[in-house]
Enzyme design. Sequence first.
Site, PDB file in Angstrom:
ATOM      1  N   TYR A 297       0.821  -1.218   0.000  1.00 27.69           N
ATOM      2  CA  TYR A 297       0.000   0.000   0.000  1.00 27.69           C
ATOM      3  C   TYR A 297       0.853   1.265   0.000  1.00 27.69           C
ATOM      4  O   TYR A 297       0.429   2.301  -0.493  1.00 27.69           O
ATOM      5  CB  TYR A 297      -0.903   0.029   1.235  1.00 27.69           C
ATOM      6  CG  TYR A 297      -2.176  -0.766   1.101  1.00 27.69           C
ATOM      7  CD1 TYR A 297      -2.141  -2.151   0.995  1.00 27.69           C
ATOM      8  CD2 TYR A 297      -3.408  -0.132   1.096  1.00 27.69           C
ATOM      9  CE1 TYR A 297      -3.307  -2.881   0.892  1.00 27.69           C
ATOM     10  CE2 TYR A 297      -4.583  -0.865   0.996  1.00 27.69           C
ATOM     11  CZ  TYR A 297      -4.524  -2.229   0.895  1.00 27.69           C
ATOM     12  OH  TYR A 297      -5.688  -2.940   0.791  1.00 27.69           O
TER      13      TYR A 297
ATOM     14  N   LYS B   9       3.994 -15.438   3.260  1.00 26.87           N
ATOM     15  CA  LYS B   9       4.242 -16.223   2.044  1.00 26.87           C
ATOM     16  C   LYS B   9       5.753 -16.449   1.999  1.00 26.87           C
ATOM     17  O   LYS B   9       6.444 -16.067   1.043  1.00 26.87           O
ATOM     18  CB  LYS B   9       3.700 -15.462   0.817  1.00 26.87           C
ATOM     19  CG  LYS B   9       3.722 -16.237  -0.478  1.00 26.87           C
ATOM     20  CD  LYS B   9       2.693 -17.359  -0.555  1.00 26.87           C
ATOM     21  CE  LYS B   9       2.897 -18.152  -1.838  1.00 26.87           C
ATOM     22  NZ  LYS B   9       2.051 -19.373  -1.894  1.00 26.87           N
TER      23      LYS B   9
ATOM     24  N   ASP C 112      -2.036 -18.592   1.463  1.00 20.56           N
ATOM     25  CA  ASP C 112      -2.984 -19.388   0.655  1.00 20.56           C
ATOM     26  C   ASP C 112      -3.618 -20.488   1.496  1.00 20.56           C
ATOM     27  O   ASP C 112      -4.837 -20.710   1.462  1.00 20.56           O
ATOM     28  CB  ASP C 112      -2.310 -19.953  -0.614  1.00 20.56           C
ATOM     29  CG  ASP C 112      -0.981 -20.646  -0.353  1.00 20.56           C
ATOM     30  OD1 ASP C 112      -0.470 -20.605   0.786  1.00 20.56           O
ATOM     31  OD2 ASP C 112      -0.437 -21.246  -1.310  1.00 20.56           O
TER      32      ASP C 112
ATOM     33  N   ASP D 115      -6.123  -7.313   4.330  1.00 20.18           N
ATOM     34  CA  ASP D 115      -7.257  -6.746   3.595  1.00 20.18           C
ATOM     35  C   ASP D 115      -8.080  -7.881   2.991  1.00 20.18           C
ATOM     36  O   ASP D 115      -9.301  -7.924   3.116  1.00 20.18           O
ATOM     37  CB  ASP D 115      -6.731  -5.816   2.489  1.00 20.18           C
ATOM     38  CG  ASP D 115      -7.860  -5.222   1.670  1.00 20.18           C
ATOM     39  OD1 ASP D 115      -8.821  -4.718   2.279  1.00 20.18           O
ATOM     40  OD2 ASP D 115      -7.783  -5.284   0.423  1.00 20.18           O
TER      41      ASP D 115
ATOM     42  N   ASP E 160     -11.916  -9.667   4.548  1.00 22.68           N
ATOM     43  CA  ASP E 160     -13.158  -9.754   3.757  1.00 22.68           C
ATOM     44  C   ASP E 160     -13.618 -11.203   3.662  1.00 22.68           C
ATOM     45  O   ASP E 160     -14.805 -11.507   3.772  1.00 22.68           O
ATOM     46  CB  ASP E 160     -12.939  -9.218   2.328  1.00 22.68           C
ATOM     47  CG  ASP E 160     -13.365  -7.769   2.176  1.00 22.68           C
ATOM     48  OD1 ASP E 160     -13.159  -6.987   3.130  1.00 22.68           O
ATOM     49  OD2 ASP E 160     -13.896  -7.415   1.099  1.00 22.68           O
TER      50      ASP E 160
HETATM   51  C1  IPM Z   1     -10.427  -1.676   3.768  1.00 19.35           C
HETATM   52  C2  IPM Z   1     -10.600  -1.089   2.399  1.00 19.35           C
HETATM   53  C3  IPM Z   1      -9.447  -0.127   2.134  1.00 19.35           C
HETATM   54  C4  IPM Z   1      -8.158  -0.928   2.180  1.00 19.35           C
HETATM   55  C5  IPM Z   1      -9.552   0.678   0.819  1.00 19.35           C
HETATM   56  C6  IPM Z   1     -10.858   1.418   0.723  1.00 19.35           C
HETATM   57  C7  IPM Z   1      -8.394   1.601   0.650  1.00 19.35           C
HETATM   58  O1  IPM Z   1     -10.691  -2.083   1.446  1.00 19.35           O
HETATM   59  O2  IPM Z   1     -10.395  -0.905   4.744  1.00 19.35           O
HETATM   60  O3  IPM Z   1     -10.350  -2.901   3.892  1.00 19.35           O
HETATM   61  O4  IPM Z   1      -7.783  -1.571   1.190  1.00 19.35           O
HETATM   62  O5  IPM Z   1      -7.507  -0.909   3.235  1.00 19.35           O
HETATM   63 MN    MN Z   2     -10.761  -4.114   2.287  1.00 18.97          MN
END
Ligand code: IPM
Ligand code: MN
Length: 359
Positions: A141, A189, A221, A245, A249
């Site tokens: 990032y 990794k 993975d 990240d 999710d």
């Molecule tokens: C998160 C989001 C952010 C990230 C984006 C919006 C920059 O996906 O907070 O998980 O990738 O950190």
């Molecule tokens: Mn995210």
Amino acid sequence: MKLKVLVVAGDGIGPEVTGEAVRVLRTVAEMGGHEFEFREELIGGIAINKAGSPLPKATLDVALESDAVLLGAVGGNEFNALPPNKRPEAGLLQLRQALGGFANLRPSFAWPALAQNSPLKPEVVNGTDIIFVRELLGGLYFGEPRAWDKEAGAAWNTMRYTRDEVVRVARVAFELASSRRKKLTSVDKANVLEVSQLWRATVTELAPQYPDVTLEHQYVDACAMHLMNTPRNFDVVLTENLFGDILSDEAAVITGSLGMLPSATIGGAVNLYEPVHGSAPDIAGQDKANPLGAIGSVAAMLEYSFGLSEEANSVYRAIEEVLNSGKVTADLKPAGRPASTPEVGAAVCEAISARAVSA
Ligand code: IPM
Ligand code: MN
């Protein structure tokens, strides 16, 4: 105690969900003992449109003077063609960097009331209680160099960590594990990446300082698979920025909806609280968004920034009661009519007040 909270609602469903989270903080304030002073500033796409930058200086100045920052979401389809440094997301990344919080805590919890919500079998998810500690200020990032050279038809980003950056976030993860079920899974990794070899060596080196914590390492993975197969085996999961990240999710599948997930970013000058979900432009402005991720984030704010653990617990209990009542938004697939965003917020506030009266 007067606590200064900056609300940067941002884009899409951001204003709807932070509106309910602020309502919850106001209800908590009514219980006495402390006051909140709310300020609102621009971030993300709305800031680009109204102030010409995804993180206007006014927002940053107020943020740095606040006791905590609550963020809604950033991003929108109209900005998709812009380069990364001009997009709404750049505003959020700049804010994270300026506030300095390097440890992003993201719980993934299998609420009993939502057992039927996950596409995973209830016997797989029941009892799952994971906290991801995602490193938030390093890796791909922020690493330099980064570019897309269109003439050359090539693009590159840099995954870079220093030992100190790994140490400070790993300490947060070890300490958290020590206060919980004493298991830490570090994700990397290391079979391919030098950065991951540094990561693994550094985490391993710290382990003897936390003798009560059992440390294991997983390749990212494999971790992605184990999270779906045996989520109960995880307690605290430590990851670098991009892996965290992605995995956080994925872990929303355990809870049943991304809309449920809160987050807290700690370790910097000012802590930052934001739901894990994005701006969801497809449902924005329709009162359909689940505010519980944002409400959970202000519960974390009460706990981590203000040391108000009793109040935080009362918000967590209120969330649980609302889930049990079935008065939830469409993403949680209620049996009856889905509740609207304000209805869920109001129900949480009522549950908090009812608990305060009966206590
Ligand atoms: C998160 C989001 C952010 C990230 C984006 C919006 C920059 O996906 O907070 O998980 O990738 O950190
Ligand atoms: Mn995210």
